[in-house]
Design an enzyme around this catalytic site. Structure first.
Site, PDB file in Angstrom:
ATOM      1  N   ASP A 455      25.204  11.134  57.620  1.00  0.00           N
ATOM      2  CA  ASP A 455      24.000  10.672  57.740  1.00  0.00           C
ATOM      3  C   ASP A 455      24.079   9.398  58.491  1.00  0.00           C
ATOM      4  OD1 ASP A 455      23.022  12.633  56.239  1.00  0.00           O
ATOM      5  OD2 ASP A 455      23.019  11.559  54.430  1.00  0.00           O
ATOM      6  N   ASP A 756      22.315  12.698  50.607  1.00  0.00           N
ATOM      7  CA  ASP A 756      21.915  11.738  49.751  1.00  0.00           C
ATOM      8  C   ASP A 756      21.662  12.288  48.304  1.00  0.00           C
ATOM      9  OD1 ASP A 756      19.592  13.441  50.092  1.00  0.00           O
ATOM     10  OD2 ASP A 756      18.505  12.031  51.142  1.00  0.00           O
ATOM     11  N   ASP A 760      20.534  17.857  50.604  1.00  0.00           N
ATOM     12  CA  ASP A 760      21.775  18.247  51.298  1.00  0.00           C
ATOM     13  C   ASP A 760      22.864  18.978  50.247  1.00  0.00           C
ATOM     14  OD1 ASP A 760      21.030  16.780  53.531  1.00  0.00           O
ATOM     15  OD2 ASP A 760      21.533  14.928  52.261  1.00  0.00           O
TER      16      ASP A 760
END
Length: 1041
Positions: A455, A756, A760
């Site tokens: 990310d 997170d 995901d």
């Protein structure tokens, strides 16, 4: 060997292995000396079957309860008074309802009982709590509440004491046989030679067995304590709770009935409870009921069950039942007994132990047969074949003991446990480096990672966001200075300021609350808190703004839509929708804009161009851009209707600064030099993503692509495109999952993915290693990340830092490397010990290494060797090697070179001294054989001591680097040398040794030391090995020397 391992032990995956695969390798392990010890850290399949049966029963019970509650809802008006009586101890404590009644209401979805008790407000009153302020408690009342309702923990198995490990170590079949041999030897010895001479052999074996048992038990007990400590760390989970009138972070294990818990999308419900207030709450109850269809929770269906997950929406919940009173608590208690899956490395080492054990058993049988044949041959020559004395019986018993001890040495029972020792050591150290490993396999798999899909927000950046630029009412302004923000409200029309503050304070997933000290505290994601801080700087009042209008509908932020929205009922009547999200997406939904005069005007091409240029400019400066918009709704709008997707009026655009973390560029460069490709996958604007990626060193010669473009590509185009992708912007969870799946299956990469914890889960589940992020900087993030960790992720990065991910990769490589060092050392000892005793038995009719000596050797190479080599700390060289990937062999060509070369040297030296030792040291007399055997035993042990030092590095010549800093290694070496001196000089009657002269000691140490130059010479022999990605590397690298 490698093909046998892959065929029989290679089916186990780092995660999601089937029970058939787990059972198959257990069936192949034929020779197991001590099943209790060998399989201690493997999954208990029988307990898992029990847990599965219990889960099915629970699912059926809960499914029926839900169906009954739905039917009962239709007849609720005709409810009759219940015959419930409050228990006296509950009354005495000041409550009006007991835990069992609460459990039956929520677990049974019993609307009749709920109505009888006055609904949710009635339950709150009977629990002596406030739906707004939560519990008002002090320490005494907390203790009383815990006594009545229990604590929010499930029952765990008690920690095993040291003596349990001693008892399990005694379960070793070969040690039991040796114990019987010792007993028989003691009886025969006392009968033939009397006390004390006749007891020496028997007591020597008993003492050796006890030493092996206690050292093994001590090592195993220390491992268990390390895992206990790690389990305690895993339990440090906090959640937002209102108690004593203010919001606070609290451990989920401190929750009590009456607490008010705040839940949001992605959270796991931490206890059974009742819905108080919220919007669009969808609960996934599949973990308990088995039903895949989510359940809508509202005032009409207020039941929330522990262990279920919030799939959509947000709400406040009142806790009613905790711990073992919940079905989830009972289920978790059963599941915990099933244990974690064994790791692929553990399974492979079980395979190695099985192969070596079978070879050792063959050698033991042949050695015993040769020794017995020699004994019978000698008696036949002497004509005493039918005349047996006690001495003959003792000799036969000694031969049998030697054979059994060869099995003890040959079966490397400590190999699989060495993995656990190394993993426990690495996991403990990684906790200090802000990485919590949830599954053992993840630690070793991370060492093989070839790709990291990271990310951007909070991982590559600091996750501390502030609004630094804005374009409100078509005016661009720099907000990096606090004074600029305060003057903004005076520069834009009052009506526009009011709309902006209304949008910021109502269309948010965050909150502004008073903490214990009475100060304002911002709660929510970093993006939300940055906007709230911006609103407060403009002079806004969060509470006043929230109270001035009523929330009618909330659509939380969604990674697919890239926006969130709310509908407000205004004080003067009428409805207004607010929308916030990705700038280009929200702007595309607008057809009007507020101009510099505060007037709503049509959004013409010139204005669209200006706003798009502003978005690109903000993004090119690495700012996250958000667009805020609103629209007036018709009075006929219903909360059941979706919020409109278009027709909005643009209020403005904000640019949020999220600086790149210090050290990220260095960590990315480190990954590149280690052969690990780093890819950025983000939901941000592509220009923002590219700017950050260039700053981090991720975007070099590859390409950046947007999610919508990526998902339109054909299969053939993806095959060509994916290897070149370095940045994916505006990606959806499905895009991330598709990328990870192709990298794993099509390109054979070992993929680590960060997430997170909210959207995901599919990518984390698909990846080889799932890394849960989103904890630092958020108040509710830790529960969400631990939800993902339980379901999908394997490692939790506690500081959200990309550098920590690199540290995890380094520790993962260290685990595999340390185990390879230990295997190399142990197989060398095995080869030499087996061949020396076997060849001596064939050539001389006696074994130079006795049972007691072999038990000592076994301890050196097994327990002490594992302790020394499996706990080596990492070095920088680990990240200068290419990753192993999926195709690397466990026992490499480098290891075989070192094993065979070092074994050959030791065998030649021992054979030379067996043949010429008496002449070299001028040994004569009755004790010459005893002195020579002591010399050979001493020489053999010192060869292993110096080989242990050489084994610290399989490729580097300099093996002394960092050795003095490794206290465990130095301690093991010192203990080995110290006890070797004691055994040779002072325990001769027990260990069949005799004191040696200084010259003899010097020769033994010198010959052992010369093994180190031999090892260094072997490392200079080039060995070609195929590593990851089908790339051939020359293993010997002079730069690493």
């Amino acid at each position: 060997m490698e093909s046998f391992l892959n065929e029989n032990f290679g089916g186990v995956k780092p995660k999601h292995s089937s029970e058939e695969v787990l059972q198959r390798w257990r069936n192949v392990c034929g020779l197991v000396k001590n099943p209790k010890r060998r399989f201690r850290f493997t999954a208990n399949l029988s307990k898992r079957h029990e847990a599965a049966a219990m889960r099915r029963t629970n699912q059926e019970k809960l499914r029926i309860a839900v169906l009954v509650s739905k039917a009962a809802f239709q007849f609720i008006k005709g409810v009759q008074p219940s015959d419930y009586t409050v228990p006296e101890e509950v009354k005495a404590a000041g409550f009006q309802i007991c835990g069992d009644e609460l459990g039956s209401i929520v677990e049974g979805h019993d609307l009749k009982k709920l109505k009888f008790h006055g609904g949710v407000p009635g339950i709150a009153n009977k629990l002596a709590t406030s739906p707004t302020d939560g519990l008002s408690v002090d320490n005494d009342s907390l203790t009383l509440r815990q006594q009545i309702y229990g604590i929010n923990e499930f029952t765990e198995s008690e920690a095993q004491s040291f003596w349990v490990f001693v008892w399990e170590s005694l379960q070793d079949m070969t040690l039991m046989i040796l114990g019987v041999c010792a007993f028989v030897s003691l009886i025969v010895g006392l009968a033939t030679e009397g006390w004390p001479k006749g007891a020496h052999d028997g007591l020597g074996i008993v003492a050796s067995i006890l030493l092996v048992v206690f050292v093994t038990a001590t090592s195993d007990y220390r491992q268990s304590l390390q895992f206990r400590d790690l389990d305690k760390e895993k339990k440090k989970i906090t959640i937002q709770v209102t108690r004593n009138g203010y919001r606070q972070k609290m451990s989920i294990y401190a929750l009590l009935p009456g607490d008010i818990v705040h839940l949001a999308i992605g959270d796991q419900v931490p206890a059974d409870g009742l819905f108080l207030s919220g919007f669009s709450v969808l609960i996934d109850e599949s973990s308990l009921t088995g039903e895949s269809e989510p359940v809508m929770v509202s005032a009409e269906n207020p039941f929330l069950l522990s262990g279920t997950k919030v799939q959509d929406g947000s709400c406040k919940m009142m806790v009613t039942t905790v711990g073992m009173r919940t079905q989830w608590g009972k289920l978790m208690a059963t599941l915990s007994e099933g244990g974690d899956d064994e790791t692929p490395l553990q399974v492979k080492l079980n395979g190695v132990a099985t192969i070596v054990g079978k070879i050792g058993l063959l050698f033991a049988i042949v050695t015993f047969a040769v020794l017995v044949q020699r004994l019978f041959g000698r008696k036949l020559q002497e004509g005493t074949l039918w005349s047996w004395s006690g001495r003959d019986a003792m000799e036969m018993l000694e031969y049998f003991a030697v054979g059994v001890t060869i099995v003890v040495v040959a079966v490397p029972e400590g190999l699989p446990l060495a993995v656990t020792l190394s993993l426990a050591f690495a996991m403990k150290k990684m906790m200090n480096d802000k990485a919590l490993v949830r599954h053992l396999a993840a630690c070793e798999t991370m060492g093989s990672a070839t790709t990291i899909c990271s990310d951007k927000t909070g991982t590559l950046t600091t996750n501390h966001m502030t609004v630094v630029k804005s374009c409100i009412c078509m005016k661009v302004k720099d907000e990096s200075n606090q004074g600029n923000i305060s003057t903004l409200s005076s520069e834009i029309p009052e009506s526009a300021t009011g709309l902006l503050l209304q949008a910021i304070f109502n269309n948010t997933g965050g909150e502004v609350v008073l903490n214990k000290e009475g100060k304002h505290e911002l709660l929510g994601t970093p993006t939300e808190t940055a906007l709230l801080e911006f609103g407060l700087s403009l002079g806004g009042d969060f509470q006043a703004e929230r109270q001035s209008s009523k929330l009618v509908k909330v659509e939380p932020f969604n990674s697919t839509k890239k926006r969130m929205g709310v509908v407000l009922e205004l004080p003067g009547g009428g409805l207004r929708a607010h929308c916030k999200g990705a700038s280009e997406i929200v702007l595309a939904a607008c057809d009007k804009v507020i101009n510099s005069d505060g007037e709503v005007v049509p959004l013409d091409n010139e204005s669209i161009h200006l706003l798009n240029v502003t978005i690109d400019q903000f993004a090119s400066e690495a700012l996250r851009t958000l667009c805020l918009a609103y629209m007036e709704l018709e009075n006929g709008f219903s909360a059941d209707n979706p919020i409109p997707a278009s027709g909005y009026t643009c209020i403005g655009i904000v640019g949020i600064k999220d600086p790149v973390r210090p050290g990220v560029q260095k960590s990315v460069a480190q990954c590149r030099s280690a052969g690990v490709t780093v890819r950025m996958v983000t939901g941000d604007n592509i220009n923002t993503a590219k700017a950050i990626a260039r700053e981090c060193g991720i975007l070099t010669d590859g390409i950046a692509i947007e999610g919508p473009v990526f998902r339109e590509k054909s299969q053939e185009e993806l095959l060509e495109l994916i290897p070149k992708i370095q940045v994916m912007a505006r990606s959806s969870p499905l895009d991330k999952h598709t990328l990870v799946k192709h990298l794993r299956t099509t390109f054979g990469e070992v993929v680590a993915v960060t997430g997170d914890g909210t959207n995901d889960a599919p990518a984390l589940h698909e990846a080889d290693i799932g890394l849960a992020m989103g904890i630092a900087g958020t108040e509710v993030g830790i529960l969400r990340s631990l939800l993902v960790a339980k379901e999908s992720a394997d490692v939790i990065i506690l500081d959200d830092n990309f550098s920590t991910i690199v540290t995890v990769a380094k520790w993962g490589r260290l685990v595999s490397t340390n185990i390879q060092k230990f295997v190399q050392f142990q197989l060398t000892v095995n080869v030499v010990a087996l061949i020396v005793n076997f060849s001596s038995a064939c050539l001389t009719g006696s074994a130079p290494l006795t049972a007691v000596q072999l038990l000592w050797v076994n301890m050196i190479m097994d327990t002490l060797g594992a302790l020394a080599l499996a706990t080596e700390p990492p070095n920088d060289g680990l990240m200068r090697r290419p990753p192993v990937g999926r195709k690397g062999n466990f026992i490499t060509a480098v290891m075989w070179r070192n094993i065979l070369g070092q074994s050959l040297y030791q065998l030649l030296v021992i054979w030379f001294f067996q043949a010429n030792g008496k002449a070299i040291f001028r040994l004569n007399g009755a004790n010459s054989d005893l002195i020579l055997n002591t010399l050979i035993f001493n020489l053999f042990v010192f060869c292993q001591v110096f080989n242990e030092i050489s084994s610290r590095e399989m490729e580097k010549i300099d093996v002394f680097e960092g050795m003095m800093d490794n206290n465990i290694f130095m301690g093991v070496l010192s203990c080995t040398v110290f006890f070797q001196i004691i055994i040779v000089e002072y325990l001769g009657t027990i260990a069949n040794t005799t004191p040696l002269t200084f010259a003899q000691w010097f020769v033994c140490v010198l010959i052992g030391f010369l093994g180190m130059p031999v090892a260094a010479g072997l490392k200079m022999i080039p060995v070609v090995s195929t590593l990851s990605r089908d790339t051939t590397f020359d293993i010997w690298n002079p730069k690493l020397c």
